[in-house]
Design a protein around this motif. Structure first.
Motif, PDB file in Angstrom:
ATOM      1  N   ARG A  98      -0.849  11.437  11.783  1.00  0.00           N
ATOM      2  CA  ARG A  98      -0.036  10.354  11.197  1.00  0.00           C
ATOM      3  C   ARG A  98       0.306   9.329  12.284  1.00  0.00           C
ATOM      4  NH1 ARG A  98       2.996  11.223   6.561  1.00  0.00           N
ATOM      5  NH2 ARG A  98       4.877  10.408   7.572  1.00  0.00           N
ATOM      6  N   ALA A  99      -0.120   8.079  12.052  1.00  0.00           N
ATOM      7  CA  ALA A  99       0.130   7.012  13.023  1.00  0.00           C
ATOM      8  C   ALA A  99       0.815   5.829  12.339  1.00  0.00           C
ATOM      9  CB  ALA A  99      -1.175   6.549  13.666  1.00  0.00           C
ATOM     10  N   LEU A 100       1.993   5.482  12.828  1.00  0.00           N
ATOM     11  CA  LEU A 100       2.691   4.293  12.358  1.00  0.00           C
ATOM     12  C   LEU A 100       2.006   3.076  12.957  1.00  0.00           C
ATOM     13  CD1 LEU A 100       5.148   3.030  10.872  1.00  0.00           C
ATOM     14  CD2 LEU A 100       6.413   3.273  13.027  1.00  0.00           C
ATOM     15  N   VAL A 101       1.692   2.079  12.121  1.00  0.00           N
ATOM     16  CA  VAL A 101       0.971   0.899  12.599  1.00  0.00           C
ATOM     17  C   VAL A 101       1.798  -0.372  12.415  1.00  0.00           C
ATOM     18  CG1 VAL A 101      -1.330   1.900  12.385  1.00  0.00           C
ATOM     19  CG2 VAL A 101      -0.338   0.694  10.428  1.00  0.00           C
ATOM     20  N   ASP A 102       3.103  -0.241  12.451  1.00  0.00           N
ATOM     21  CA  ASP A 102       4.017  -1.386  12.412  1.00  0.00           C
ATOM     22  C   ASP A 102       4.558  -1.638  13.810  1.00  0.00           C
ATOM     23  OD1 ASP A 102       3.793  -1.915   9.714  1.00  0.00           O
ATOM     24  OD2 ASP A 102       5.547  -0.738   9.164  1.00  0.00           O
ATOM     25  N   ARG A 103       4.840  -2.884  14.109  1.00  0.00           N
ATOM     26  CA  ARG A 103       5.390  -3.244  15.412  1.00  0.00           C
ATOM     27  C   ARG A 103       6.857  -2.830  15.531  1.00  0.00           C
ATOM     28  NH1 ARG A 103       2.873  -6.091  19.116  1.00  0.00           N
ATOM     29  NH2 ARG A 103       1.323  -6.773  17.621  1.00  0.00           N
ATOM     30  N   LEU A 104       7.581  -2.871  14.400  1.00  0.00           N
ATOM     31  CA  LEU A 104       8.998  -2.516  14.381  1.00  0.00           C
ATOM     32  C   LEU A 104       9.192  -1.180  13.688  1.00  0.00           C
ATOM     33  CD1 LEU A 104      10.404  -5.983  13.243  1.00  0.00           C
ATOM     34  CD2 LEU A 104      10.216  -5.110  15.577  1.00  0.00           C
ATOM     35  N   TRP A 105      10.203  -0.431  14.156  1.00  0.00           N
ATOM     36  CA  TRP A 105      10.504   0.846  13.518  1.00  0.00           C
ATOM     37  C   TRP A 105      11.054   0.582  12.113  1.00  0.00           C
ATOM     38  CZ3 TRP A 105       9.079   5.556  14.765  1.00  0.00           C
ATOM     39  CH2 TRP A 105       9.629   6.614  14.032  1.00  0.00           C
ATOM     40  N   PRO A 106      10.595   1.332  11.109  1.00  0.00           N
ATOM     41  CA  PRO A 106      11.055   1.117   9.733  1.00  0.00           C
ATOM     42  C   PRO A 106      12.521   1.504   9.543  1.00  0.00           C
ATOM     43  CG  PRO A 106       9.574   3.001   9.860  1.00  0.00           C
ATOM     44  CD  PRO A 106       9.583   2.366  11.208  1.00  0.00           C
ATOM     45  N   GLU A 137      -6.406 -15.298   3.892  1.00  0.00           N
ATOM     46  CA  GLU A 137      -6.259 -16.066   5.139  1.00  0.00           C
ATOM     47  C   GLU A 137      -5.647 -15.181   6.232  1.00  0.00           C
ATOM     48  OE1 GLU A 137      -3.327 -19.657   6.677  1.00  0.00           O
ATOM     49  OE2 GLU A 137      -3.809 -19.532   4.549  1.00  0.00           O
ATOM     50  N   PHE A 138      -4.612 -14.436   5.857  1.00  0.00           N
ATOM     51  CA  PHE A 138      -3.979 -13.514   6.798  1.00  0.00           C
ATOM     52  C   PHE A 138      -4.988 -12.466   7.281  1.00  0.00           C
ATOM     53  CE2 PHE A 138      -2.368  -9.167   7.076  1.00  0.00           C
ATOM     54  CZ  PHE A 138      -1.644  -9.252   8.251  1.00  0.00           C
ATOM     55  N   ALA A 139      -5.733 -11.862   6.345  1.00  0.00           N
ATOM     56  CA  ALA A 139      -6.683 -10.807   6.694  1.00  0.00           C
ATOM     57  C   ALA A 139      -7.729 -11.310   7.683  1.00  0.00           C
ATOM     58  CB  ALA A 139      -7.345 -10.257   5.431  1.00  0.00           C
ATOM     59  N   ASP A 140      -8.238 -12.517   7.482  1.00  0.00           N
ATOM     60  CA  ASP A 140      -9.218 -13.092   8.411  1.00  0.00           C
ATOM     61  C   ASP A 140      -8.611 -13.265   9.808  1.00  0.00           C
ATOM     62  OD1 ASP A 140     -11.132 -13.208   6.420  1.00  0.00           O
ATOM     63  OD2 ASP A 140     -10.816 -15.345   5.997  1.00  0.00           O
ATOM     64  N   ARG A 157       2.382 -12.394  11.575  1.00  0.00           N
ATOM     65  CA  ARG A 157       3.193 -11.770  10.528  1.00  0.00           C
ATOM     66  C   ARG A 157       4.191 -12.769   9.947  1.00  0.00           C
ATOM     67  NH1 ARG A 157       7.917  -9.036  10.648  1.00  0.00           N
ATOM     68  NH2 ARG A 157       7.986  -9.112  12.908  1.00  0.00           N
ATOM     69  N   THR A 158       4.820 -13.555  10.818  1.00  0.00           N
ATOM     70  CA  THR A 158       5.788 -14.550  10.376  1.00  0.00           C
ATOM     71  C   THR A 158       5.109 -15.652   9.566  1.00  0.00           C
ATOM     72  OG1 THR A 158       7.176 -14.083  12.287  1.00  0.00           O
ATOM     73  CG2 THR A 158       7.545 -16.175  11.165  1.00  0.00           C
TER      74      THR A 158
END
Length: 117
Positions: free
Chosen positions: A20-28, A64-67, A52-53
């Motif tokens: 299990r790997a968290l892939v967010d920059r900030l802790w949930p 657009e984000f995905a690219d 992200r912003t």
């Protein structure tokens, strides 16, 4: 070769999740380390704060984000390390905190990594 999945970090951990790997920059928010049952926190694979912003989780701008996110990943040196870990496990689950289970960066990341396995 490892199998890749994605899952909201707020869902209960399950043995079938594998690594299990968290892939967010900030802790949930509201998730303890014990509840998360993480094997790794891959902040390096999260979208940049600027990206992200700019996206702001707008479904209309997802392509657009995905690219742009894939372009960031192309330059991310940590991708090779993550692929080594994925190859070493039968199953890896990428955890994310976003509300939408389909329109999120973890789905893009899963597909990106799977294409390189």
């Amino acid at each position: 070769m490892g199998e890749l999945g994605i899952k909201r970090v707020y869902e209960p951990a399950d043995d079938v999740d594998g690594f299990r790997a968290l892939v967010d920059r900030l802790w949930p928010r509201g998730v303890s380390k014990e509840r998360a049952r993480l094997d790794a926190w891959w902040k390096e694979l999260a979208p940049s704060p600027a990206l992200r912003t700019a996206w702001h989780h707008d479904p209309a701008r997802f392509d657009e984000f995905a690219d742009a996110y894939r372009a960031e990943l192309d330059d991310d040196l940590f991708v090779a390390e993550a692929l080594d870990v994925i190859r070493a496990h039968d199953r890896v689950t990428l955890l994310f905190a976003a509300h939408d289970e389909h329109v999120n960066h973890a789905a893009v990341l899963r597909d990106y990594l799977a294409a390189r396995l």
